[in-house]
Design an enzyme around this catalytic site. Sequence first.
Site, mmCIF file in Angstrom:
data_model
loop_
_atom_site.group_PDB
_atom_site.id
_atom_site.type_symbol
_atom_site.label_atom_id
_atom_site.label_comp_id
_atom_site.label_asym_id
_atom_site.label_seq_id
_atom_site.Cartn_x
_atom_site.Cartn_y
_atom_site.Cartn_z
ATOM 1 N N PRO A 2 34.342 42.709 40.552
ATOM 2 C CA PRO A 2 34.279 44.158 40.315
ATOM 3 C C PRO A 2 34.396 44.471 38.826
ATOM 4 O O PRO A 2 35.195 43.845 38.127
ATOM 5 C CB PRO A 2 35.494 44.703 41.069
ATOM 6 C CG PRO A 2 36.045 43.580 41.862
ATOM 7 C CD PRO A 2 35.527 42.307 41.291
ATOM 8 N N GLU A 3 33.586 45.394 38.355
ATOM 9 C CA GLU A 3 33.688 45.852 36.967
ATOM 10 C C GLU A 3 34.329 47.241 36.948
ATOM 11 O O GLU A 3 34.689 47.781 37.993
ATOM 12 C CB GLU A 3 32.306 45.847 36.309
ATOM 13 C CG GLU A 3 31.789 44.429 36.080
ATOM 14 C CD GLU A 3 30.727 44.358 34.967
ATOM 15 O OE1 GLU A 3 30.720 45.227 34.088
ATOM 16 O OE2 GLU A 3 29.910 43.424 35.007
ATOM 17 N N HIS A 104 42.363 37.456 55.653
ATOM 18 C CA HIS A 104 42.520 37.683 54.214
ATOM 19 C C HIS A 104 43.143 39.039 53.903
ATOM 20 O O HIS A 104 43.160 39.463 52.758
ATOM 21 C CB HIS A 104 41.175 37.540 53.513
ATOM 22 C CG HIS A 104 40.515 36.219 53.772
ATOM 23 N ND1 HIS A 104 41.090 35.032 53.383
ATOM 24 C CD2 HIS A 104 39.374 35.898 54.415
ATOM 25 C CE1 HIS A 104 40.300 34.032 53.769
ATOM 26 N NE2 HIS A 104 39.251 34.519 54.396
ATOM 27 N N ARG A 123 39.705 34.966 47.909
ATOM 28 C CA ARG A 123 39.914 33.925 46.902
ATOM 29 C C ARG A 123 41.257 34.034 46.200
ATOM 30 O O ARG A 123 41.636 33.151 45.439
ATOM 31 C CB ARG A 123 38.767 33.954 45.898
ATOM 32 C CG ARG A 123 37.436 33.613 46.575
ATOM 33 C CD ARG A 123 36.297 33.589 45.609
ATOM 34 N NE ARG A 123 36.450 32.556 44.592
ATOM 35 C CZ ARG A 123 35.593 32.356 43.607
ATOM 36 N NH1 ARG A 123 34.526 33.123 43.500
ATOM 37 N NH2 ARG A 123 35.792 31.418 42.725
ATOM 38 N N LYS A 166 31.813 40.541 12.080
ATOM 39 C CA LYS A 166 31.795 39.563 13.177
ATOM 40 C C LYS A 166 30.457 38.823 13.206
ATOM 41 O O LYS A 166 29.403 39.429 13.281
ATOM 42 C CB LYS A 166 31.994 40.287 14.525
ATOM 43 C CG LYS A 166 33.429 40.365 14.989
ATOM 44 C CD LYS A 166 33.425 40.641 16.486
ATOM 45 C CE LYS A 166 34.724 40.789 17.168
ATOM 46 N NZ LYS A 166 35.970 40.766 16.573
#
Length: 293
Positions: A2-3, A104, A123, A166
């Site tokens: 998920p973002e 789960h 997981r 950078k």
Amino acid sequence: MPELPEVETVRRGLAPVMEGARFTRVEARRGDLRWPLPKDFVSRLEGQTVTGLGRRAKYILADLSSGEVLLMHLGMSGSFRVAAAGEEATPGDFHHERSKAAAHDHIVFHMSNGGTATFNDPRRFGCMKLVPRGLLDQEPLLRALGPEPLGNAFDAAMLAHACAGKQTSLKAALLDQRVVAGLGNIYVCEALHRSHLSPKRKASTIADRKDAPNERAMLLVDAIRTVLNDAIKAGGSSLRDHRQTSGELGYFQHNFRVYDREGGACPTKGCNGMIRRIVQNGRSTFFCPVCQK
Ligand SMILES: [Zn+2]
């Protein structure tokens, strides 16, 4: 994984069940997720009211009446399912999906409004932590995070300053959580495409010699906000659909322009390029070599 927009969607989906409600019963069906659960996890939650539900990067923060904050992270595969009072008896697909995944279901919050929020994580890379509100600034999981991409502190000047000098690629800089918090692979690819900037360009090229932002920095900041806001809006519509079916939060259909579209036509108006996939820092980058310079 998920973002930020998915996590924000989860936060908004949890709010009706958790915000303003008291934990009447907490089931911790195992003692650990990514790390062991906090000591006395259940007793520190039961009886407490959730006074507010916020988000920092990809962490959901539940403020508790005890003065502690419950910090929740979905990890790789974590999800929440919510059910308002009485909804748990919904027949059909709902039952089927639930029973399949029940092994789960690690943590269940039973709230005083009759609702439940169930954390499922096959997981187990997710985490839950309890931190006193006053010590949140020093919390190691949050301390090093850069500004929120949708917050006021994130603008072209800030981004240019962080990228000035950078030598890394622009894509790598945007994935660096110290530069900006919560951006992941998908939305970085999408934002770079929308701003017509190549992911391979040096990060330093969005700043001029005095670290001031140039036009690229401004386009990029606009693009980042737009892709995130669009995705959050899509997540909002999915919430209304999901509430009627499985109650599972944060998974919705996206319309990505470049992500996972290798070989597809570039969606930029007037561009006849084709989306390519390259690997940068071990992760796939999708972009159009014709209109992203
Ligand atoms: Zn193109």
